[in-house]
Motif scaffolding. Structure first.
Motif, PDB file in Angstrom:
ATOM      1  N   GLU A 138      -7.542  11.496   6.289  1.00 18.39           N
ATOM      2  CA  GLU A 138      -6.630  12.567   6.682  1.00 18.39           C
ATOM      3  C   GLU A 138      -5.956  12.243   8.013  1.00 18.39           C
ATOM      4  N   LYS A 139      -6.725  11.716   8.948  1.00 22.43           N
ATOM      5  CA  LYS A 139      -6.169  11.364  10.255  1.00 22.43           C
ATOM      6  C   LYS A 139      -5.110  10.272  10.119  1.00 22.43           C
ATOM      7  N   LYS A 140      -5.405   9.270   9.299  1.00 23.85           N
ATOM      8  CA  LYS A 140      -4.457   8.175   9.099  1.00 23.85           C
ATOM      9  C   LYS A 140      -3.176   8.670   8.425  1.00 23.85           C
ATOM     10  N   LEU A 141      -3.310   9.504   7.395  1.00 21.90           N
ATOM     11  CA  LEU A 141      -2.136  10.052   6.717  1.00 21.90           C
ATOM     12  C   LEU A 141      -1.310  10.919   7.661  1.00 21.90           C
ATOM     13  N   ASN A 142      -1.976  11.725   8.465  1.00 17.88           N
ATOM     14  CA  ASN A 142      -1.263  12.573   9.422  1.00 17.88           C
ATOM     15  C   ASN A 142      -0.594  11.761  10.517  1.00 17.88           C
ATOM     16  N   GLY A 143      -1.085  10.554  10.774  1.00 11.29           N
ATOM     17  CA  GLY A 143      -0.519   9.695  11.804  1.00 11.29           C
ATOM     18  C   GLY A 143       0.735   8.958  11.364  1.00 11.29           C
ATOM     19  N   LEU A 144       1.040   8.992  10.070  1.00  9.28           N
ATOM     20  CA  LEU A 144       2.242   8.337   9.563  1.00  9.28           C
ATOM     21  C   LEU A 144       3.469   9.206   9.829  1.00  9.28           C
ATOM     22  N   SER A 145       4.606   8.584   9.895  1.00 13.35           N
ATOM     23  CA  SER A 145       5.843   9.306  10.199  1.00 13.35           C
ATOM     24  C   SER A 145       6.242  10.240   9.067  1.00 13.35           C
ATOM     25  N   PRO A 170      10.764  10.236   3.821  1.00  9.13           N
ATOM     26  CA  PRO A 170      10.577  11.205   2.727  1.00  9.13           C
ATOM     27  C   PRO A 170       9.423  10.864   1.779  1.00  9.13           C
ATOM     28  N   GLN A 171       9.191   9.584   1.520  1.00  8.39           N
ATOM     29  CA  GLN A 171       8.097   9.202   0.624  1.00  8.39           C
ATOM     30  C   GLN A 171       6.744   9.500   1.264  1.00  8.39           C
ATOM     31  N   ILE A 172       6.629   9.195   2.547  1.00  8.91           N
ATOM     32  CA  ILE A 172       5.382   9.480   3.253  1.00  8.91           C
ATOM     33  C   ILE A 172       5.161  10.986   3.308  1.00  8.91           C
ATOM     34  N   GLN A 230       1.981  13.065   2.000  1.00  2.00           N
ATOM     35  CA  GLN A 230       1.214  13.962   2.872  1.00  2.00           C
ATOM     36  C   GLN A 230       1.097  15.352   2.240  1.00  2.00           C
ATOM     37  N   ARG A 231       2.193  15.843   1.708  1.00  2.00           N
ATOM     38  CA  ARG A 231       2.172  17.157   1.061  1.00  2.00           C
ATOM     39  C   ARG A 231       1.197  17.179  -0.107  1.00  2.00           C
ATOM     40  N   LEU A 232       1.260  16.124  -0.912  1.00  2.00           N
ATOM     41  CA  LEU A 232       0.401  16.064  -2.088  1.00  2.00           C
ATOM     42  C   LEU A 232      -1.067  15.974  -1.707  1.00  2.00           C
ATOM     43  N   ILE A 233      -1.406  15.021  -0.866  1.00  2.00           N
ATOM     44  CA  ILE A 233      -2.818  14.739  -0.596  1.00  2.00           C
ATOM     45  C   ILE A 233      -3.420  15.698   0.426  1.00  2.00           C
ATOM     46  N   ILE A 234      -2.758  15.862   1.568  1.00  2.00           N
ATOM     47  CA  ILE A 234      -3.310  16.749   2.600  1.00  2.00           C
ATOM     48  C   ILE A 234      -3.070  18.211   2.232  1.00  2.00           C
ATOM     49  N   GLY A 235      -1.885  18.491   1.718  1.00  2.00           N
ATOM     50  CA  GLY A 235      -1.560  19.871   1.357  1.00  2.00           C
ATOM     51  C   GLY A 235      -2.455  20.446   0.282  1.00  2.00           C
ATOM     52  N   ASN A 236      -2.983  19.611  -0.583  1.00  2.00           N
ATOM     53  CA  ASN A 236      -3.869  20.076  -1.653  1.00  2.00           C
ATOM     54  C   ASN A 236      -5.340  19.944  -1.317  1.00  2.00           C
TER      55      ASN A 236
END
Length: 148
Positions: free
Chosen positions: A56-63, A67-69, A73-79
């Motif tokens: 989660e920290k790594k995904l949140n650290g991406l820009s 739009p693809q990132i 983020q929406r798919l994985i962290i949002g769910n």
């Protein structure tokens, strides 16, 4: 390490009984605190909370300007859904996650090292069939020279 495939059933409330062989390890590693989230393959990912946190920290650290990132983020962290294993070793799979993965009653829990994948049994069987394409020599270059 979680490995192996187990066919299970969701109960009428959407609860999944974690196989006994994994319960003690999950209690020791994370006190039964688990994160379930969506995967782009239309299955669910189940992580012990400590294994989830660096992801989660790594995904949140991406820009999020890419739009693809941002979509990922929406798919994985949002769910992502925090769940706790109950005294009977069950976890509740939230209705939106069950709907996303098309989970009905019969499911497959597949150990994937630090996490599990949870699949509808029919989708799992299709995934396994698709994995057999390598038998015809369509090996990705990353697997050249790899031996089992």
């Amino acid at each position: 390490m979680f490995r192996g495939v187990t066919q299970l059933s969701l109960d009428s409330k959407g609860r999944l009984a974690i196989p006994a062989r994994y319960r003690d390890e999950l209690l020791a590693r994370c006190a039964g605190n688990i994160v379930i989230t969506a995967d782009p393959s239309r299955c669910l990912l189940i992580y012990p909370q400590p294994a989830w946190e660096p992801i989660e920290k790594k995904l949140n650290g991406l820009s999020s300007f890419n739009p693809q990132i941002r979509s990922l983020q929406r798919l994985i962290i949002g769910n992502a859904s925090d769940v706790e294993m109950d005294g009977s070793g069950r976890i509740l799979v939230a209705p939106p996650l069950r709907q996303f993965a098309g989970l009905q009653k019969e499911v497959v829990l597949a150990g994937q090292g630090e996490k599990f994948e949870l699949w509808d049994v029919e989708k799992w069987n299709l995934e396994i069939e698709a994995a057999l394409v390598y038998k015809d020599g369509n090996m990705p270059p990353e697997l050249e020279g790899f031996s089992l």
